[in-house]
Design a protein around this motif. Structure first.
Motif: not given
Lengths: 408, 408
Positions: B45, B49-50, B53-55, B57-59
């Motif tokens: 997880l 998240v990090e 999602w964080g780095q 992102l949408i890609r």
């Protein structure tokens, strides 16, 4: 020439950028599709996983108040959209929540049979209308009309009008108050999809006398990929209707495990199954962050970022075939700017390859979203500079950039 | 006298316990409500998240394959329940997925109008039947009969039979093969709710010629609180039906954003909205861990744990008014043992206060679940010793323990 640095220096929201993870060198203009990660989300999720789930286990439903997460976060979202705290509940997806509101609205006047929406609405909204109508094809009919024909379509057969406040392609904002009034004058309740509005601009559901609304948690609310969505039901309707998706957590006494469905009082009946606690936890951090900001500051900056983007594209890319797909007037536009271009897909891939992330929407739209909490005026300048370079060199024109990915 | 230490020493699954977070001093017999946290989930997880999602992102929808998570995890769950890998998809909640299957099954024979289930089924299943029927009350009727009258209720009006394989209260296992055959002989498809079966005992959907099934991700699959659920649709039905919850990700070409719904081929049409990626990521870790174990070892240990629990309760608590609510024969019982007791609620609270966690199900059932991957024979011994002490001292008989919490 615009002094970009001065604009950022004078930005009352500038301090929020550091509250988010922004990857080095990236200009992220896709917060209208997936918002950036709030830094606080990392620790919050680790705590939910390691302490609440790992150590407290099933007891967390009571001791860590998991059971109230949908209500608690809903009450916070209510403050962003002009609702009372007992009118919003979090859970499921926007699609599912559209279905809940459609099925509930049909109960208000059983003589009405048409589910009305517009062409070009976000597809899932109209697909859910079709699915619901297919259950009772003899009774319920979906109807789509052109956006400019909505008013004339408000006849006595219409059970409910389903519209999106901010169009996902163009960013054009519908006049929620005027349309709701016109629909009510014909006895028709309205469901507003706020997915591209909530968190990006002031929304005043009760000021518009709204009936139902839904919205997305992973765009401007920064709740993470596939975050839970939310449902708004005006107090005056809550005890008159129930969602056809009548799951156990919407029951009056779920832990008595009775054989017959009795809806809970108020907004609680719009819950269905067990809420996804990891998703709720991340969403709550994003909503809390937004609540620290002033929505009028957000709107002012959103408009300014969009205006600047349009001006710079006109200034630097005038000869490259872009046609504005969004309203030029910021008052009519959500927090995004879209352009038509016949090679839009490849151009967007070239931008992404150079660290400027927007997205493409079929058939020919390049879409750039502005999240005022973390986007800067410098982001806009950099995005247009990169776009200009791509267009002047023609570097978008490769097979690689024309190759469509699974998700666009 | 049973040699508990010898049983644990000989347990082929003993090594799995250390793969989970088990709070110190706790005897956790509620994995049938919320499974324990796999240690690997924490890092997974954090990475989602990090980094994702964080780095990214949408890609990440493309580069980290988020878009295929529901199919990929579905294919893994398929191996636990006797399905082909293209017959299971992850997403939404069990309640929502029941609705999808009910609405789809109605399309198989439009002359049939009754949704049939049994009294005492898990409430959300029957509530969803009621909600669906309320959309088309002139056409669709829900019908509940006593469990022993299901066979005689299989008449030509019945559109679909909805049953749970392992009853949530008693743990009694239904004969999936025989009931499915009997229903098919009357032209009736069956929806099996596997929430209390999957991950706990061998399930052979295709061996039973099953039509539809749903199941829960947060019990024996250890997917975390409110984890995404799953849906099974037999290959032979997939292209003949679609779920009324016809969201955009179940569309044939979701990223063309067309105004008309066209279901995707195969199981994909049973997707609806955007999947919750945090929930999917946690669920996948839990499923991967289960796939490392041998299901026949799991079943053997599950039966042994339950048999030992029953024997020890009979031995030590015979005078305290407990009445077995589960089958005494392990072959007829899922991975739980339940007892009736008029003071069940307070007794369970007293157990929890002393670190033995089971749960209570109205009106009078104490429920103890056994998760063979992390429960030991010593857990069973400790649980009964604590129960015995509580009953002998009468320490359950306090106002505090009788005070009902929001979630029981």
């Amino acid at each position: 020439m615009t002094d970009i640095a001065a604009l950022d220096a004078a930005d009352p929201l500038a301090g929020f950028r550091d509250r988010f993870e922004i990857p080095d060198g990236l200009v992220y203009l896709d917060g209208n599709s997936l918002g950036c990660l709030p830094k606080a989300t990392k620790a919050r999720l680790a705590d939910v996983v390691e302490r609440e789930w790992g150590q407290d286990l099933i007891r967390s439903w009571n001791t860590n108040d998991w059971i109230n997460a949908p209500r608690r976060i809903g009450a916070k979202i209510a403050r962003l959209i002009g609702a009372h705290d007992d009118e919003v509940i979090v859970g499921d997806t926007t699609s599912i929540n559209v279905f809940k509101c459609l099925s509930a609205s049909l109960q208000l006047d059983s003589s009405r049979v048409v589910l009305l929406s517009e062409t070009g609405n976000f597809p899932t909204d109209v697909y859910m209308m079709e699915g619901l109508a297919a259950i009772a094809p003899d009774r319920i009919s979906p109807r789509l009309v052109e956006p400019e024909r909505i008013h004339e379509a408000l006849d006595d057969d219409v059970a409910v009008l389903l519209l999106t406040q901010t169009n996902y392609r163009s960013g054009r904002i519908r006049d929620m108050k005027a349309i709701t009034e016109a629909a009510h004058a014909r006895g028709i309740p309205v469901i507003w999809d706020l997915s591209h509005s909530c968190g990006a601009l002031p929304v005043d559901l009760n000021g518009c006398n709204a009936d139902f609304a839904v919205g997305c948690g992973y765009k401007y609310l920064n709740g993470g990929p596939g975050a839970p969505a939310f449902t708004f039901v005006a107090r005056r309707h809550q005890d008159s209707v129930f969602p056809a998706l009548s799951g156990w957590l919407g029951h009056k006494v779920p832990f008595e495990f009775t054989d017959d469905y009795q809806p809970a009082p108020g907004i609680d009946r719009f819950q269905c199954g067990t809420p996804g606690i990891l998703g709720c936890a991340a969403l709550e951090v994003g909503v809390d962050l937004l609540l620290e900001a002033d929505m009028s500051d957000i709107r002012r900056k959103s408009s300014a970022l969009g205006d600047l983007f349009i001006a710079l594209v006109h200034e630097h890319c005038a000869d490259h075939g872009f046609k504005l797909a969004s309203p030029g007037n910021a008052d009519e536009r959500g927090s995004q700017v879209s352009f038509h271009h016949p090679e839009g897909y490849a151009i967007m891939q070239a931008l992404i390859a150079r660290g400027v992330i927007g997205d493409f929407r079929a058939p020919d739209i390049l879409r750039f979203g502005f999240a005022p909490l973390y986007n800067s005026y410098a982001d806009v300048e950099q995005a247009v500079a990169t776009l200009t370079e791509i267009m002047e060199t023609g570097s978008w024109d490769t097979e690689e950039f024309k190759q469509k990915a699974a998700v666009t």
